[in-house]
Design a protein around this motif. Structure first.
Motif, PDB file in Angstrom:
ATOM      1  N   ILE A 102       1.140  -1.410   0.031  1.00  0.00           N
ATOM      2  CA  ILE A 102      -0.041   0.109  -0.027  1.00  0.00           C
ATOM      3  C   ILE A 102       1.039   1.375   0.400  1.00  0.00           C
ATOM      4  N   VAL A 103       1.985   1.105   0.662  1.00  0.00           N
ATOM      5  CA  VAL A 103       2.986   2.081   0.749  1.00  0.00           C
ATOM      6  C   VAL A 103       3.840   2.917  -0.525  1.00  0.00           C
ATOM      7  N   ALA A 104       4.176   1.093  -1.390  1.00  0.00           N
ATOM      8  CA  ALA A 104       4.676   1.350  -2.660  1.00  0.00           C
ATOM      9  C   ALA A 104       3.602   1.926  -3.241  1.00  0.00           C
ATOM     10  N   ILE A 105       2.355   1.654  -3.724  1.00  0.00           N
ATOM     11  CA  ILE A 105       1.462   2.015  -4.303  1.00  0.00           C
ATOM     12  C   ILE A 105       2.005   3.911  -4.367  1.00  0.00           C
ATOM     13  N   ALA A 106       1.009   3.855  -2.585  1.00  0.00           N
ATOM     14  CA  ALA A 106       1.383   5.707  -2.428  1.00  0.00           C
ATOM     15  C   ALA A 106       2.671   6.337  -3.501  1.00  0.00           C
ATOM     16  N   ASP A 107       3.446   5.328  -2.619  1.00  0.00           N
ATOM     17  CA  ASP A 107       4.797   6.378  -3.329  1.00  0.00           C
ATOM     18  C   ASP A 107       5.241   6.531  -4.952  1.00  0.00           C
ATOM     19  N   VAL A 108       4.210   5.386  -5.918  1.00  0.00           N
ATOM     20  CA  VAL A 108       4.661   4.837  -6.937  1.00  0.00           C
ATOM     21  C   VAL A 108       3.843   6.225  -7.766  1.00  0.00           C
ATOM     22  N   THR A 109       2.320   6.602  -7.274  1.00  0.00           N
ATOM     23  CA  THR A 109       1.428   7.406  -7.417  1.00  0.00           C
ATOM     24  C   THR A 109       1.855   9.055  -7.699  1.00  0.00           C
ATOM     25  N   ALA A 110       2.392   9.191  -5.971  1.00  0.00           N
ATOM     26  CA  ALA A 110       3.284  10.466  -6.253  1.00  0.00           C
ATOM     27  C   ALA A 110       4.808  10.840  -7.002  1.00  0.00           C
ATOM     28  N   PHE A 111       4.935   9.404  -7.147  1.00  0.00           N
ATOM     29  CA  PHE A 111       6.213   9.625  -8.751  1.00  0.00           C
ATOM     30  C   PHE A 111       5.608  10.875  -9.050  1.00  0.00           C
ATOM     31  N   GLY A 112       4.480  10.166  -9.936  1.00  0.00           N
ATOM     32  CA  GLY A 112       4.012  10.372 -11.048  1.00  0.00           C
ATOM     33  C   GLY A 112       3.162  12.267 -11.201  1.00  0.00           C
ATOM     34  N   PHE A 113       3.107  13.252  -9.827  1.00  0.00           N
ATOM     35  CA  PHE A 113       3.095  13.555  -9.290  1.00  0.00           C
ATOM     36  C   PHE A 113       3.870  14.615  -9.318  1.00  0.00           C
ATOM     37  N   TYR A 114       5.470  13.753  -8.990  1.00  0.00           N
ATOM     38  CA  TYR A 114       6.342  14.773  -9.229  1.00  0.00           C
ATOM     39  C   TYR A 114       6.298  15.477 -10.941  1.00  0.00           C
ATOM     40  N   MET A 115       7.127  14.101 -11.137  1.00  0.00           N
ATOM     41  CA  MET A 115       6.950  14.704 -12.877  1.00  0.00           C
ATOM     42  C   MET A 115       6.184  15.060 -13.254  1.00  0.00           C
ATOM     43  N   SER A 116       4.884  15.554 -12.994  1.00  0.00           N
ATOM     44  CA  SER A 116       3.950  16.158 -13.678  1.00  0.00           C
ATOM     45  C   SER A 116       4.276  17.801 -13.608  1.00  0.00           C
ATOM     46  N   PHE A 117       5.672  17.866 -12.172  1.00  0.00           N
ATOM     47  CA  PHE A 117       5.966  19.292 -11.858  1.00  0.00           C
ATOM     48  C   PHE A 117       6.445  20.181 -12.948  1.00  0.00           C
ATOM     49  N   TRP A 118       7.753  18.782 -13.917  1.00  0.00           N
ATOM     50  CA  TRP A 118       8.142  19.376 -14.829  1.00  0.00           C
ATOM     51  C   TRP A 118       7.975  19.037 -16.323  1.00  0.00           C
ATOM     52  N   PHE A 119       6.841  17.531 -16.305  1.00  0.00           N
ATOM     53  CA  PHE A 119       6.114  17.380 -17.592  1.00  0.00           C
ATOM     54  C   PHE A 119       5.300  17.270 -17.325  1.00  0.00           C
ATOM     55  N   PRO A 120       4.786  18.133 -17.533  1.00  0.00           N
ATOM     56  CA  PRO A 120       3.060  18.747 -17.139  1.00  0.00           C
ATOM     57  C   PRO A 120       1.970  17.600 -17.803  1.00  0.00           C
ATOM     58  N   ASN A 121       2.192  17.492 -19.689  1.00  0.00           N
ATOM     59  CA  ASN A 121       1.799  16.795 -20.261  1.00  0.00           C
ATOM     60  C   ASN A 121       2.354  15.351 -21.025  1.00  0.00           C
ATOM     61  N   VAL A 122       2.563  15.086 -19.850  1.00  0.00           N
ATOM     62  CA  VAL A 122       2.843  13.348 -19.808  1.00  0.00           C
ATOM     63  C   VAL A 122       1.889  12.188 -18.901  1.00  0.00           C
ATOM     64  N   GLU A 123       1.657  11.573 -19.715  1.00  0.00           N
ATOM     65  CA  GLU A 123      -0.043  10.829 -18.123  1.00  0.00           C
ATOM     66  C   GLU A 123       0.543  10.669 -17.169  1.00  0.00           C
ATOM     67  N   LEU A 124       0.393  10.525 -16.431  1.00  0.00           N
ATOM     68  CA  LEU A 124       1.174   9.889 -14.823  1.00  0.00           C
ATOM     69  C   LEU A 124       1.417   8.495 -15.134  1.00  0.00           C
ATOM     70  N   TRP A 125       0.208   7.795 -15.289  1.00  0.00           N
ATOM     71  CA  TRP A 125       0.627   5.935 -16.050  1.00  0.00           C
ATOM     72  C   TRP A 125       2.289   5.509 -16.811  1.00  0.00           C
ATOM     73  N   VAL A 126       2.501   6.507 -17.444  1.00  0.00           N
ATOM     74  CA  VAL A 126       3.704   6.831 -18.225  1.00  0.00           C
ATOM     75  C   VAL A 126       4.372   6.270 -16.957  1.00  0.00           C
ATOM     76  N   TRP A 127       4.576   7.253 -16.381  1.00  0.00           N
ATOM     77  CA  TRP A 127       5.872   6.648 -15.240  1.00  0.00           C
ATOM     78  C   TRP A 127       5.300   6.421 -14.393  1.00  0.00           C
ATOM     79  N   ALA A 128       4.239   5.736 -14.016  1.00  0.00           N
ATOM     80  CA  ALA A 128       4.421   4.376 -12.773  1.00  0.00           C
ATOM     81  C   ALA A 128       4.748   3.370 -13.151  1.00  0.00           C
ATOM     82  N   ILE A 129       4.796   3.042 -14.567  1.00  0.00           N
ATOM     83  CA  ILE A 129       5.321   1.981 -15.525  1.00  0.00           C
ATOM     84  C   ILE A 129       6.647   1.704 -15.540  1.00  0.00           C
TER      85      ILE A 129
END
Length: 460
Positions: A102-129
């Motif tokens: 559960i903690v890891a899921i939250a971290d994977v999701t958070a990673f996507g949101f952090y990356m969208s700070f620099w790459f707002p046009n990239v889908e979050l699921w791309v960062w998750a994978i």
């Protein structure tokens, strides 16, 4: 692909283990989560972190006593089985695995949101994978590569905190970035006093403070792969809690000295504001890079922790035997693959299920953290009861005060459970946690009945 000698390789040094524990316990909880505890306790939250640090150290010493005496993969699950019984080991192991997933899921999701700070046009699921595949590949190489990668990710995070503390002291003492006017430390008592919300406010904040220390128990899981457990485990355990205490108390001391405690978190991250006060206008970008390394470090440790726990549980007969398969590099590759698939599937669910449903599932992590700590202390008590007075004197790394110290810590942890039940927002974690334990007990006895029946049929 499988080795004839089906054992894990010992490749983690004291440096690796120390930074793994630091990386697990010092992260987003400090960068963003401490504001809630501050609002609850005021400046006296510093005392709450000191008290929490003492009990975190007791828990680690109890685990260390057993780990040095008998280093095992899936440490505290194995000790719960050996000293409390198979049911205790089964529940503790699966509860830890589910918590970390559960903690890891939250971290994977958070990673996507952090990356969208620099790459707002990239889908979050791309960062998750991407992050799951990268971390999975790192965990597949060998434990030394994993340890080195984890060391540097944690180093970046810890270095940033140290720089922030030093910069804050510069603002407090010499007025750096404040037109040369030292702020001093009067803010620690200027807004309602040190106990701004009374002693009860400090006590109520303890439940939030203790979860900030969650993750340091990973030291026990490293015991099966530590280069020299009798030396590396004690070194790591003795240093980590106090270093974590310094980082938390030192950081919050600086933040609440510079900013009035009742304004912390209301105008953005205090880390960003502190760096901006020094004239670093790119502070938000710098901190975003740091929290990205923090999430990578957390996911890396999560994959390692669950993998080794499942390996240990499979050896005990509490998980499928395929989880004991070891690659030529000494890595339990099946458990790593299992964790990667689980993370990808769970991250997908995280995006599509209603938020309130995920919060109920995530609340189990709150319960599970305290459950694991309680089982570590109970296991240490069970371990001591199996020893003679002479054997206790001969322990290489004893918990000072032995059973008495563990009982005091248990009383404290049951008090934390009481605080969890006190707040309506966290009370759900108790309900979900109790339901989870009941489910595991039922699963254990059903599985045992099936196994016993199969044995009887085979014997006939």
């Amino acid at each position: 692909m499988e080795k004839k000698n089906n054992t894990l390789k010992r490749g983690l040094s004291a440096r690796h283990i120390r930074f793994m524990a630091l990386g697990s316990a010092v992260g987003t909880g400090l960068f963003y989560g401490s504001a809630s505890a501050i609002q609850m306790a005021g400046p006296s939250v510093l005392l709450a972190y000191l008290i929490g640090g003492i009990f975190a150290f007791i828990i680690m010493r109890a685990l260390g006593e057993m780990s040095v005496n008998n280093p095992q993969a899936g440490a505290f699950s194995r000790y719960a089985q050996d000293y409390l019984g198979p049911l205790a080991g089964y529940i503790t192991g699966w509860t830890y695995c589910f918590e970390i997933l559960i903690v890891a899921i939250a971290d994977v999701t958070a990673f996507g949101f952090y990356m969208s700070f620099w790459f707002p046009n990239v889908e979050l699921w791309v960062w998750a994978i991407s992050v799951v595949l990268i971390i999975g590949a790192i965990n597949m190489v060998n434990v030394q590569v994993f340890g080195e990668f984890e060391f540097w990710l944690s180093f970046i995070k810890i270095a940033t905190i140290i720089i922030m503390i030093v910069a804050g002291i510069g603002i407090i003492v010499w007025g750096f970035g404040n037109q040369g006017q030292p702020t001093g430390i009067h803010n620690l008592w200027a807004n309602g006093g040190f106990f701004a919300n009374g002693v009860i406010g400090m006590i109520l904040s303890l439940q939030m403070v203790m979860f900030a220390y969650g993750g340091i128990e990973i030291i026990g899981i490293t015991a099966g792969e530590a280069e020299d457990p009798k030396k590396t485990i004690p070194k790591a355990i003795n240093s980590v809690p106090f270093r974590i205490l310094i980082f938390y108390v030192g950081t919050l001391f600086v933040i609440m000295s510079i900013f009035p405690w009742n304004e912390v978190g209301t105008h953005g991250s205090p880390f960003v504001l502190t760096f901006e006060n020094l004239g670093i206008k790119t502070a938000a970008g710098i901190l975003n890079f740091v929290v990205i390394t923090a999430s990578l470090s957390a996911i890396n440790s999560d994959v390692f922790g669950v993998g080794r726990m499942l390996f240990g549980m499979a050896e005990q007969g509490h998980a499928p035997k395929m989880f004991t398969k070891i690659s030529k590099r000494g890595v339990p590759w099946v458990t790593v693959l299992f964790m990667m698939v689980g993370l990808l599937f769970a991250a997908y669910l995280n995006y599509i299920i209603p938020e309130n449903v995920f919060l109920i599932i995530a609340s189990l992590a709150t319960f599970a953290t305290v459950w694991v700590w309680i089982m570590i202390l109970l296991s240490q008590i069970g371990f001591r009861r199996q020893l003679t007075p002479e054997q206790i004197k001969g322990l290489d790394f004893p918990l000072r005060g032995g059973v008495t110290t563990s009982i005091v810590a248990l009383v404290f942890l049951f008090g934390i459970i009481g605080l969890i039940g006190y707040f309506p927002t966290t009370r759900v974690s108790l309900y979900v946690g109790v339901g989870w334990i009941v489910l595991l007990v039922a699963a254990y006895y059903i599985r045992k009945a099936i196994a016993d029946r199969a044995t009887t049929i085979t014997a006939d």
